[in-house]
Design an enzyme around this catalytic site. Structure first.
Site, mmCIF file in Angstrom:
data_model
loop_
_atom_site.group_PDB
_atom_site.id
_atom_site.type_symbol
_atom_site.label_atom_id
_atom_site.label_comp_id
_atom_site.label_asym_id
_atom_site.label_seq_id
_atom_site.Cartn_x
_atom_site.Cartn_y
_atom_site.Cartn_z
ATOM 1 N N GLY A 1 45.262 47.061 52.175
ATOM 2 C CA GLY A 1 46.091 45.847 52.238
ATOM 3 C C GLY A 1 47.400 46.132 52.937
ATOM 4 O O GLY A 1 48.442 45.538 52.646
ATOM 5 N N ALA A 2 47.343 47.052 53.892
ATOM 6 C CA ALA A 2 48.557 47.575 54.520
ATOM 7 C C ALA A 2 49.352 46.510 55.267
ATOM 8 O O ALA A 2 50.572 46.642 55.427
ATOM 9 C CB ALA A 2 48.186 48.713 55.472
ATOM 10 N N GLN B 1 52.145 41.718 52.116
ATOM 11 C CA GLN B 1 53.588 41.779 51.826
ATOM 12 C C GLN B 1 53.982 43.001 50.994
ATOM 13 O O GLN B 1 55.029 43.590 51.240
ATOM 14 C CB GLN B 1 54.131 40.485 51.266
ATOM 15 C CG GLN B 1 53.309 39.758 50.237
ATOM 16 C CD GLN B 1 54.185 38.924 49.324
ATOM 17 O OE1 GLN B 1 55.356 38.731 49.596
ATOM 18 N NE2 GLN B 1 53.625 38.459 48.218
ATOM 19 N N GLY C 1 46.177 45.799 43.310
ATOM 20 C CA GLY C 1 45.556 44.489 43.558
ATOM 21 C C GLY C 1 44.966 43.900 42.283
ATOM 22 O O GLY C 1 44.284 44.589 41.521
ATOM 23 N N ASP D 1 55.684 45.762 35.052
ATOM 24 C CA ASP D 1 55.941 45.140 33.754
ATOM 25 C C ASP D 1 56.909 46.005 32.939
ATOM 26 O O ASP D 1 57.823 45.494 32.286
ATOM 27 C CB ASP D 1 54.615 44.975 32.988
ATOM 28 C CG ASP D 1 53.549 44.351 33.880
ATOM 29 O OD1 ASP D 1 53.713 43.194 34.265
ATOM 30 O OD2 ASP D 1 52.571 45.058 34.223
ATOM 31 N N HIS E 1 47.475 44.019 32.660
ATOM 32 C CA HIS E 1 48.522 43.469 33.534
ATOM 33 C C HIS E 1 48.218 41.979 33.708
ATOM 34 O O HIS E 1 47.610 41.550 34.692
ATOM 35 C CB HIS E 1 48.550 44.168 34.893
ATOM 36 C CG HIS E 1 49.476 43.461 35.858
ATOM 37 N ND1 HIS E 1 50.834 43.423 35.678
ATOM 38 C CD2 HIS E 1 49.229 42.735 36.973
ATOM 39 C CE1 HIS E 1 51.384 42.712 36.648
ATOM 40 N NE2 HIS E 1 50.427 42.279 37.443
HETATM 41 P P1 NAD Z 1 48.963 39.824 50.537
HETATM 42 O O1 NAD Z 1 47.989 38.716 50.522
HETATM 43 O O2 NAD Z 1 50.283 39.663 51.221
HETATM 44 O O3 NAD Z 1 48.288 41.116 51.161
HETATM 45 C C1 NAD Z 1 47.016 41.552 50.802
HETATM 46 C C2 NAD Z 1 46.446 42.277 51.993
HETATM 47 O O4 NAD Z 1 45.218 42.863 51.600
HETATM 48 C C3 NAD Z 1 46.139 41.369 53.189
HETATM 49 O O5 NAD Z 1 46.768 41.883 54.352
HETATM 50 C C4 NAD Z 1 44.624 41.415 53.287
HETATM 51 O O6 NAD Z 1 44.165 41.328 54.625
HETATM 52 C C5 NAD Z 1 44.339 42.775 52.682
HETATM 53 N N1 NAD Z 1 42.962 42.939 52.211
HETATM 54 C C6 NAD Z 1 42.145 42.012 51.640
HETATM 55 N N2 NAD Z 1 40.935 42.549 51.402
HETATM 56 C C7 NAD Z 1 40.976 43.831 51.815
HETATM 57 C C8 NAD Z 1 40.037 44.883 51.836
HETATM 58 N N3 NAD Z 1 38.802 44.705 51.400
HETATM 59 N N4 NAD Z 1 40.426 46.069 52.336
HETATM 60 C C9 NAD Z 1 41.680 46.256 52.791
HETATM 61 N N5 NAD Z 1 42.606 45.283 52.819
HETATM 62 C C10 NAD Z 1 42.265 44.093 52.321
HETATM 63 O O7 NAD Z 1 49.163 40.238 49.004
HETATM 64 P P2 NAD Z 1 50.319 41.099 48.356
HETATM 65 O O8 NAD Z 1 51.436 40.226 47.977
HETATM 66 O O9 NAD Z 1 50.583 42.308 49.194
HETATM 67 O O10 NAD Z 1 49.616 41.512 46.969
HETATM 68 C C11 NAD Z 1 48.496 42.341 46.951
HETATM 69 C C12 NAD Z 1 47.874 42.366 45.569
HETATM 70 O O11 NAD Z 1 48.753 42.935 44.610
HETATM 71 C C13 NAD Z 1 47.519 40.987 45.008
HETATM 72 O O12 NAD Z 1 46.271 41.083 44.360
HETATM 73 C C14 NAD Z 1 48.612 40.728 43.994
HETATM 74 O O13 NAD Z 1 48.197 39.807 42.989
HETATM 75 C C15 NAD Z 1 48.782 42.115 43.440
HETATM 76 N N6 NAD Z 1 50.013 42.375 42.693
HETATM 77 C C16 NAD Z 1 49.922 43.214 41.629
HETATM 78 C C17 NAD Z 1 51.047 43.530 40.901
HETATM 79 C C18 NAD Z 1 50.975 44.460 39.709
HETATM 80 O O14 NAD Z 1 52.000 44.607 39.030
HETATM 81 N N7 NAD Z 1 49.867 45.108 39.399
HETATM 82 C C19 NAD Z 1 52.281 42.980 41.266
HETATM 83 C C20 NAD Z 1 52.347 42.156 42.370
HETATM 84 C C21 NAD Z 1 51.206 41.852 43.088
HETATM 85 C C1 LMR Z 2 53.150 40.139 39.278
HETATM 86 O O1 LMR Z 2 53.118 40.602 38.132
HETATM 87 O O2 LMR Z 2 54.217 39.913 39.876
HETATM 88 C C2 LMR Z 2 51.852 39.808 39.985
HETATM 89 O O3 LMR Z 2 50.794 40.486 39.379
HETATM 90 C C3 LMR Z 2 51.628 38.336 40.003
HETATM 91 C C4 LMR Z 2 50.407 37.956 40.791
HETATM 92 O O4 LMR Z 2 49.605 37.161 40.254
HETATM 93 O O5 LMR Z 2 50.248 38.417 41.935
#
Ligand code: NAD
Ligand code: LMR
Length: 329
Positions: free
Chosen positions: A12-13, A16, A131, A160, A188
């Protein structure tokens, strides 16, 4: 440079979180200022060009510790030789999508990634799943990497943990560094349980220092547990820089250890501690040393905490059962 570079694979490089994360990895904040890194970026084919753009900017950072960048759209190649894997890319929930659809769509991502880690990652691989749904995505990846020790698969609850510290520090008018031994238990998700009964503020028990049950139940716990939604509401997008920051903290401590007298929260495969079914990836307090971690044992769990831990763990069991039915684990 005195050492061979550490291979860090980031999925997901081009997303964001990826954008907030990569520059900090390149600057040495993930592993330490003495450790060169080689980045291996994985994206879906449509986003490879955007990842290439980020790579150009990384080059322009002239980071002394950055030994190279490779970009892939094939997980097998991306995880080849990986020492650290940050699994950030995931399938977000879209309109009309049921929970089962979301789990299934993510299974399509985390199953092949688990297989690729199993096939080609370095022997010392450490995996952090960011993710969402992070705990269950980590469970899926782990299930498809039978040759990798299960404890190398972790899920991120450090954001968290950091949120809970920040909220508690604000309430008590102290510095975040005055707070130790915060714990996030469970998933989470909005069922997670941030525990201040075992936390300390300047050496004093945090629950006693707060002494405000109304704030604990009706402000602190829901605020921390729903902070992700609060950020989405305010920004119009999910947390990114704070999530990247937490991912850095998680790996930094795992590799370099946790400070004496403190612990951190990590989603890790349960060994049955605190009544959490074995194998579930659930958040626990952990201490890290010499590149590995151990669940902190012997904490007192009062009735209030027990009910909340059980509720979050029940949700993890439901998610595990759903992905089991889908044949993903
Ligand atoms: P984003 O949509 O900006 O970026 C995700 C990227 O992943 C995209 O560029 C997409 O093309 C890529 N992607 C999708 N499928 C893929 C695959 N099979 N292989 C490689 N790349 C792939 O999302 P983001 O804001 O960067 O968030 C990413 C994830 O992190 C989301 O699932 C979000 O809910 C999660 N997240 C988790 C936490 C946590 O605390 N655990 C916190 C914030 C966000
Ligand atoms: C967060 O805790 O900020 C994210 O996991 C929220 C989300 O659903 O991407």
């Amino acid at each position: 440079m005195t050492q061979a570079p550490v291979n860090v694979t980031v999925t997901g490089a081009a997303g964001q979180i990826g954008y907030a994360l990569l520059f900090r990895i390149a600057s040495g904040q993930l592993l330490g200022q003495d450790k060169p890194v080689r980045l291996r970026l994985l994206e879906i084919p449509q986003a490879v060009k955007a990842a290439e753009g980020t790579a150009l900017e990384l080059e322009d950072g002239a980071f002394p510790l950055l030994a190279g960048i490779d970009i892939f759209d094939d997980p097998k190649q991306a995880f080849e030789g990986a020492n650290i894997a940050l699994l950030v890319g995931a399938r977000p929930r879209t309109k009309g999508m049921e929970r089962g659809d979301l789990l299934e769509a993510n299974g399509g991502i985390f199953k092949p990634q688990g297989e690729a880690i199993n096939a080609g990652a370095a022997d010392d691989i450490k995996v952090l799943v960011v993710g969402n749904p992070a705990n269950t995505n980590a469970l899926i990846a782990k299930a498809h990497a039978p040759d990798v020790p299960a404890e190398r698969f972790t899920a991120m609850t450090r954001l968290d943990h950091n949120r809970a510290i920040a909220q508690l520090a604000k309430k008590l008018g102290v510095s975040v560094s005055d707070i130790k031994k915060m714990t996030i238990w469970g998933n989470h998700s909005a069922t997670q349980y941030p525990d201040i009964f075992n936390a300390e503020v300047k050496g004093q028990n945090a629950a006693e220092a707060v002494n405000d049950r109304e704030w604990l139940e009706n402000e602190f716990i829901p605020r921390v547990a729903k902070r992700g939604a609060e950020i989405i509401e305010a920004r119009g997008a999910s947390s990114a820089a704070s999530a990247a920051n937490a991912a850095i903290d998680h790996i930094y401590n795992w590799v370099n250890g946790t400070p004496e007298g403190d612990w951190v929260s990590m989603g890790v495969p349960s060994d049955g501690s605190y009544g959490v079914p074995e194998g579930l990836i659930s958040s626990f307090p952990v201490v890290c040393k010499n590149g590995s971690y151990e669940i902190v044992q012997g904490l007192e769990i009062n009735e209030f905490s027990r009910a909340r831990i059980d509720a979050s763990v029940a949700e993890l069991v439901e998610e595990r059962d759903a992905v089991t039915k889908l044949g993903l684990v």
